[in-house]
Write a protein that holds these residues in place. Structure first.
Motif, PDB file in Angstrom:
ATOM      1  N   TYR A  65      -2.546  -8.148  -8.769  1.00 25.81           N
ATOM      2  CA  TYR A  65      -3.820  -7.160  -9.001  1.00 25.81           C
ATOM      3  C   TYR A  65      -3.262  -5.884  -8.346  1.00 25.81           C
ATOM      4  O   TYR A  65      -2.721  -5.594  -7.555  1.00 25.81           O
ATOM      5  CB  TYR A  65      -5.270  -7.564  -8.243  1.00 25.81           C
ATOM      6  N   ARG A  66      -3.630  -4.796  -9.228  1.00 23.77           N
ATOM      7  CA  ARG A  66      -3.282  -3.454  -8.821  1.00 23.77           C
ATOM      8  C   ARG A  66      -4.663  -2.566  -8.946  1.00 23.77           C
ATOM      9  O   ARG A  66      -5.169  -2.383  -9.800  1.00 23.77           O
ATOM     10  CB  ARG A  66      -2.204  -2.740  -9.746  1.00 23.77           C
ATOM     11  N   VAL A  67      -4.817  -1.730  -7.592  1.00 27.80           N
ATOM     12  CA  VAL A  67      -5.852  -0.590  -7.746  1.00 27.80           C
ATOM     13  C   VAL A  67      -5.232   0.456  -7.349  1.00 27.80           C
ATOM     14  O   VAL A  67      -4.209   0.754  -6.383  1.00 27.80           O
ATOM     15  CB  VAL A  67      -6.689  -0.796  -6.615  1.00 27.80           C
TER      16      VAL A  67
ATOM     17  N   SER B  70      -2.330   3.782  -4.376  1.00 25.44           N
ATOM     18  CA  SER B  70      -1.897   2.458  -4.692  1.00 25.44           C
ATOM     19  C   SER B  70      -1.941   1.138  -4.016  1.00 25.44           C
ATOM     20  O   SER B  70      -1.531   1.323  -2.963  1.00 25.44           O
ATOM     21  CB  SER B  70      -0.873   2.464  -5.718  1.00 25.44           C
ATOM     22  N   VAL B  71      -2.662  -0.027  -4.176  1.00 28.66           N
ATOM     23  CA  VAL B  71      -2.838  -1.222  -3.456  1.00 28.66           C
ATOM     24  C   VAL B  71      -2.441  -2.066  -4.361  1.00 28.66           C
ATOM     25  O   VAL B  71      -3.013  -2.494  -5.565  1.00 28.66           O
ATOM     26  CB  VAL B  71      -3.875  -1.444  -2.799  1.00 28.66           C
ATOM     27  N   VAL B  72      -1.324  -2.897  -4.154  1.00 25.92           N
ATOM     28  CA  VAL B  72      -0.876  -3.994  -5.189  1.00 25.92           C
ATOM     29  C   VAL B  72      -0.601  -5.190  -4.316  1.00 25.92           C
ATOM     30  O   VAL B  72       0.101  -5.348  -3.448  1.00 25.92           O
ATOM     31  CB  VAL B  72       0.564  -3.531  -6.066  1.00 25.92           C
TER      32      VAL B  72
ATOM     33  N   VAL C 178       0.840  -1.200   0.136  1.00 27.03           N
ATOM     34  CA  VAL C 178      -0.113  -0.113   0.030  1.00 27.03           C
ATOM     35  C   VAL C 178       1.067   1.106   0.068  1.00 27.03           C
ATOM     36  O   VAL C 178       1.794   1.345   0.680  1.00 27.03           O
ATOM     37  CB  VAL C 178      -0.782  -0.039   1.309  1.00 27.03           C
ATOM     38  N   ARG C 179       0.604   2.235  -1.166  1.00 25.15           N
ATOM     39  CA  ARG C 179       1.621   3.280  -1.117  1.00 25.15           C
ATOM     40  C   ARG C 179       0.538   4.469  -1.062  1.00 25.15           C
ATOM     41  O   ARG C 179      -0.363   4.415  -2.315  1.00 25.15           O
ATOM     42  CB  ARG C 179       2.577   3.284  -2.157  1.00 25.15           C
TER      43      ARG C 179
ATOM     44  N   LEU D  67     -10.068   6.057 -10.997  1.00 19.83           N
ATOM     45  CA  LEU D  67      -9.698   4.857 -10.328  1.00 19.83           C
ATOM     46  C   LEU D  67      -9.411   3.591 -11.482  1.00 19.83           C
ATOM     47  O   LEU D  67      -9.857   3.627 -12.476  1.00 19.83           O
ATOM     48  CB  LEU D  67     -10.969   4.258  -9.792  1.00 19.83           C
ATOM     49  N   HIS D  68      -8.176   3.188 -11.349  1.00 20.58           N
ATOM     50  CA  HIS D  68      -7.798   2.383 -12.340  1.00 20.58           C
ATOM     51  C   HIS D  68      -7.396   0.750 -11.777  1.00 20.58           C
ATOM     52  O   HIS D  68      -6.954   0.846 -10.684  1.00 20.58           O
ATOM     53  CB  HIS D  68      -6.474   2.655 -13.036  1.00 20.58           C
TER      54      HIS D  68
END
Length: 401
Positions: free
Chosen positions: A388-390, A346-348, A334-335, A378-379
């Motif tokens: 997965y990346r949010v 971003s959460v990867v 989480v960044r 939002l991507h």
């Protein structure tokens, strides 16, 4: 916490453990200590009963186990100096098992109002009392054993306390995660209701209110457009216009009520501070206690609009919750950083387990809607390694509508 015997395989294993402890304790005391077989069997029953009480009567398990240990130390005399005393081998293992299971289930004693006291301090207190029993026994009958013999119980029971605390903390963390997921689901449902109210308000405004306005205009202008109207007709048109204006005023009041978001912090809504970026550490810490490997990096959170902070927090909460469910065991990064006038969240996570990645998709929809309310972006997509990346991009300036 339930006070009943476990069902299924857990119940079978528990029964086998209780039975094995009964047989081993009776055999140990009967062979290695100057004790009749009947008395050895009675102490074996007490030792096994203490373990069974962990499920049947949790608050009695540790007191019965400790009382059994005291009684065993009093009546048992080793047949040789090589035998352990005041803690026979089966007593060490039996009492440590009761300590571990009681602590893991949060049944270490009775708290205020009868609630289970699962505090690690209570568990540590039982460990201290256990060691004091051994010290008192050696002080009263030093010829039966040796001080070095107390180390086995001290070490093994300490391991039991640590393991019990870890298991209990993990269970508490998982429960908190479940509660957070329930909160997120409730928020999504509330957001859906709010969106439906907003849709109804738009329909009323665009259709009904528009037509009422037309009625007012036509009724007001009728006496000027239509010549030769009698006085009573003019009064009728004036009445129609007045009633239409009153209806339009009531319509606007209804529209304000429909558009009023119950979660916006107004006087009729639920009061309380909303979470922000400062609360991410606690959110991530709770997830870590559940066994997930989550890493957090927050580079800037100063001078942000509360709505932006709340949205960023909810995005992280939902994305991390999805990662824990769909990618168990994967590292989650989480960044949160601020670049110019934008806050980037971003959460990867690592590769997703296809066997469990079957969510409804409402969480992602809710994140898009929440970010969209702030004119953000939002991507969400898979990464090259199957993870997965949010990523949410939010306006970081104050004054966000």
């Amino acid at each position: 916490m339930s006070s009943r015997w476990p069902v299924g395989r857990a119940g079978i294993w528990a029964a086998l453990g209780v039975g094995a402890l009964l047989v081993l304790t009776s055999t140990d005391l009967g062979q290695h200590y100057q004790l009749p077989i009947g008395a050895a069997f009675a102490l074996g029953v007490m030792r096994a009963l203490a373990l069974a009480l962990v499920w049947l009567r949790p608050p009695w398990a540790l007191p019965v186990s400790l009382a059994t240990s005291v009684l065993t130390a009093i009546v048992c005399v080793p047949v040789s100096p090589d035998e352990a005393w005041p803690w026979p081998v089966t007593g060490v293992f039996g009492h440590s098992l009761v300590l571990a299971f009681s602590g893991a289930r949060g049944a270490t004693g009775l708290g205020v109002g009868g609630a289970w006291a699962s505090s690690r301090w209570v568990l540590g207190g039982w460990w201290v009392v256990t060691q004091l029993v051994g010290v008192v026994g050696m002080a009263l009958a030093p010829e039966r054993g040796s001080w070095a013999g107390l180390l086995t119980m001290a070490l093994l029971s300490a391991v039991a306390v640590v393991v019990a605390d870890l298991v209990r903390s993990r269970a508490d963390a998982r429960q908190q995660l479940l509660e957070q997921e329930e909160i997120s689901a409730a928020e999504r449902a509330q957001r859906a209701r709010w969106q439906e109210r907003a849709r109804i308000a738009r329909e009323l405004h665009d259709v009904v209110a528009h037509h009422l306005s037309v009625v007012v205009v036509r009724a007001d202008s009728a006496p000027h457009r239509l010549t030769g109207l009698p006085a009573d007709a003019r009064e009728e048109f004036a009445g129609i216009a007045e009633d239409a204006r009153a209806s339009l005023t009531e319509m606007r009041r209804v529209l304000r009520l429909l558009r009023e978001n119950p979660s916006s912090g107004r006087a009729d809504s639920e009061l309380g501070p909303q979470p922000g970026l400062a609360d991410l550490e606690e959110l991530i810490a709770t997830t870590r206690r559940a066994g997930a490997d989550v890493r957090l990096e927050v580079e800037s959170s100063a001078d942000l609009d509360p709505a932006v902070e709340l949205t960023a927090y909810r995005v992280v909460q939902e994305a991390v919750s999805n990662a824990v469910r769909h990618a168990p065991g994967a590292v989650v990064e989480v960044r949160v950083r601020r670049i110019g006038g934008e806050l980037i969240v971003s959460v990867v996570n690592g590769p997703v387990d296809a066997a469990v990645a079957s969510g409804s998709g409402h969480g992602l929809i809710g994140m898009r809607e929440r970010v969209g309310l702030l004119d953000g972006r939002l991507h969400a997509a898979r990464t090259a390694d199957g993870g997965y990346r949010v990523e949410a991009v939010l306006p970081a300036e104050r004054g966000v509508e």
